[in-house]
Scaffold this motif. Structure first.
Motif, PDB file in Angstrom:
ATOM      1  N   GLU A  48       0.810  -1.143  -0.001  1.00 37.70           N
ATOM      2  CA  GLU A  48       0.131  -0.023  -0.158  1.00 37.70           C
ATOM      3  C   GLU A  48       0.987   1.125   0.015  1.00 37.70           C
ATOM      4  O   GLU A  48       0.286   2.353  -0.591  1.00 37.70           O
ATOM      5  CB  GLU A  48      -0.773   0.064   1.222  1.00 37.70           C
ATOM      6  N   ALA A  49       1.910   1.280   0.727  1.00 38.42           N
ATOM      7  CA  ALA A  49       2.606   2.395   0.937  1.00 38.42           C
ATOM      8  C   ALA A  49       4.416   2.011   0.805  1.00 38.42           C
ATOM      9  O   ALA A  49       4.592   1.151   1.261  1.00 38.42           O
ATOM     10  CB  ALA A  49       2.527   3.117   1.871  1.00 38.42           C
ATOM     11  N   ALA A  50       5.095   3.141   0.384  1.00 41.37           N
ATOM     12  CA  ALA A  50       6.631   3.062   0.532  1.00 41.37           C
ATOM     13  C   ALA A  50       7.116   4.193   0.940  1.00 41.37           C
ATOM     14  O   ALA A  50       6.838   5.234   0.727  1.00 41.37           O
ATOM     15  CB  ALA A  50       7.101   2.749  -0.900  1.00 41.37           C
ATOM     16  N   PHE A  51       7.827   4.048   2.001  1.00 37.13           N
ATOM     17  CA  PHE A  51       8.731   4.819   2.682  1.00 37.13           C
ATOM     18  C   PHE A  51      10.008   4.977   2.308  1.00 37.13           C
ATOM     19  O   PHE A  51      10.628   4.186   2.468  1.00 37.13           O
ATOM     20  CB  PHE A  51       8.751   4.949   4.292  1.00 37.13           C
ATOM     21  N   LEU A  52      10.323   6.132   1.347  1.00 37.89           N
ATOM     22  CA  LEU A  52      11.678   6.063   0.613  1.00 37.89           C
ATOM     23  C   LEU A  52      12.774   7.044   1.055  1.00 37.89           C
ATOM     24  O   LEU A  52      12.098   8.384   1.079  1.00 37.89           O
ATOM     25  CB  LEU A  52      11.524   6.216  -0.914  1.00 37.89           C
ATOM     26  N   ASP A  53      13.705   6.934   1.366  1.00 35.49           N
ATOM     27  CA  ASP A  53      14.844   7.844   1.700  1.00 35.49           C
ATOM     28  C   ASP A  53      14.946   8.582   0.240  1.00 35.49           C
ATOM     29  O   ASP A  53      15.087   7.716  -0.549  1.00 35.49           O
ATOM     30  CB  ASP A  53      16.052   7.104   2.365  1.00 35.49           C
ATOM     31  N   ILE A  54      15.258   9.855   0.262  1.00 37.72           N
ATOM     32  CA  ILE A  54      15.460  10.487  -0.749  1.00 37.72           C
ATOM     33  C   ILE A  54      16.965  10.314  -1.525  1.00 37.72           C
ATOM     34  O   ILE A  54      17.138  10.034  -2.662  1.00 37.72           O
ATOM     35  CB  ILE A  54      15.284  11.747  -0.833  1.00 37.72           C
ATOM     36  N   ASN A  55      17.998  10.308  -0.524  1.00 36.44           N
ATOM     37  CA  ASN A  55      19.450  10.483  -0.877  1.00 36.44           C
ATOM     38  C   ASN A  55      20.068   9.152  -0.640  1.00 36.44           C
ATOM     39  O   ASN A  55      20.270   9.059   0.757  1.00 36.44           O
ATOM     40  CB  ASN A  55      20.172  11.849  -0.348  1.00 36.44           C
ATOM     41  N   MET A  56      20.313   8.451  -1.622  1.00 32.81           N
ATOM     42  CA  MET A  56      20.853   7.005  -1.138  1.00 32.81           C
ATOM     43  C   MET A  56      21.972   6.833  -2.229  1.00 32.81           C
ATOM     44  O   MET A  56      21.711   7.372  -3.425  1.00 32.81           O
ATOM     45  CB  MET A  56      20.137   6.053  -1.148  1.00 32.81           C
ATOM     46  N   LEU A  64      13.018   6.168  -7.694  1.00 30.96           N
ATOM     47  CA  LEU A  64      12.662   4.737  -7.389  1.00 30.96           C
ATOM     48  C   LEU A  64      10.925   4.896  -7.325  1.00 30.96           C
ATOM     49  O   LEU A  64      10.242   4.197  -7.643  1.00 30.96           O
ATOM     50  CB  LEU A  64      13.212   4.325  -5.971  1.00 30.96           C
ATOM     51  N   ALA A  65      10.577   6.166  -6.691  1.00 25.15           N
ATOM     52  CA  ALA A  65       9.087   6.164  -6.439  1.00 25.15           C
ATOM     53  C   ALA A  65       8.283   6.278  -7.648  1.00 25.15           C
ATOM     54  O   ALA A  65       7.176   5.444  -8.119  1.00 25.15           O
ATOM     55  CB  ALA A  65       8.691   7.471  -5.824  1.00 25.15           C
TER      56      ALA A  65
END
Length: 257
Positions: A48-56, A64-65
């Motif tokens: 349902e949801a993705a918590f994504l670090d922006i800077n990797m 990625l989103a």
């Protein structure tokens, strides 16, 4: 509710775990920076949801989103960042799927608020198979663009989690049609079914090569309930518009008796 968390820092993943471990209705999976592994998981699971670090180092969270949205059109995005970033920094597609930002270090109150929003937004499909066949997403009826795409979905639901091959679908939906024509009709029904599910933002079918696989998560179905617990309003009618459905009646009648 199933979510993923993507962050290349182990300490950040541990901190997130400390905040979600008590949320009993949340199923979570952590990833670092393996883009292929992440996309494979989202393709195979109703996330349902993705918590994504922006800077990797290996992945840009915004890119990625966009990939994850392409895989699962109803996914919601929450970005994780230590920097000042806002919706103005996102492209239009990603912006439509983004519900907010979490700034490091994690704040439990902020995360709880996002979990509440996600629970409210999560779509649920209700299926009625006794009598006529109808589907509802969050109470709103699903309008199929063709009778055969609707019937194909009914057959897939009747398979109750088992994969449905093109051969099986053709044998039941187009039994008297020449093979080449029936293949064309099958592909047309699959295409229209995909569009219908995308329109109502409920991604529950994996469309493989000549194979359909149903993900049962967030689906309530009177037929399934009846098989599993005896609950339901079965009165001798099951998908009454479809000829192939009569083969299911003996087992249903026996369950009732």
């Amino acid at each position: 509710m199933k979510i993923i968390i993507v962050d290349d820092e182990l300490s950040a993943l541990h901190a997130f775990l400390d905040e979600v471990i008590g949320e009993r209705d949340i199923e979570y999976k952590f990833f670092r920076d393996d883009k292929a592994e992440i996309e494979e998981y989202v393709s195979a699971n109703r996330v349902e949801a993705a918590f994504l670090d922006i800077n990797m180092p290996g992945i840009n969270g915004m890119d990625l989103a966009a990939h994850l949205i392409g895989i699962r059109g109803d996914i919601k995005i929450v970005f994780i960042t230590a920097q000042k970033v806002g919706v103005q920094d996102l492209d239009e597609l990603v912006r439509k799927h983004t519900i907010g930002f979490v700034y490091k270090p994690y704040n439990k109150t902020v995360l709880d608020n996002y979990f509440c929003v996600l629970r409210h937004l999560a779509p649920e499909l209700t299926v009625k198979m006794f009598g006529s066949f109808d589907c509802f997403v969050n109470g709103n009826i699903v309008t199929f663009t063709s009778k055969k795409s609707k019937e194909l979905f009914a057959l897939l639901l009747a398979y109750n989690g088992k994969s449905l091959s093109m051969t099986d679908a053709i044998s039941q939906l187009w039994p008297d049609t020449p093979l080449e024509k029936s293949k064309k009709l099958y592909r047309d029904a699959v295409c229209k079914l995909r569009r219908t599910l995308e329109a109502v933002r409920f991604t529950c079918v994996r469309f493989g090569r000549a194979l359909l696989v149903l993900n049962r998560e967030n689906i309530s179905c009177d037929y399934w309930d009846y098989l599993e617990s005896g609950r339901g309003d079965y009165n001798g009618e099951f998908l009454k518009s479809y000829d192939w459905s009569v083969s299911y009646l003996p087992a249903l009648d026996k369950r009732k008796g």
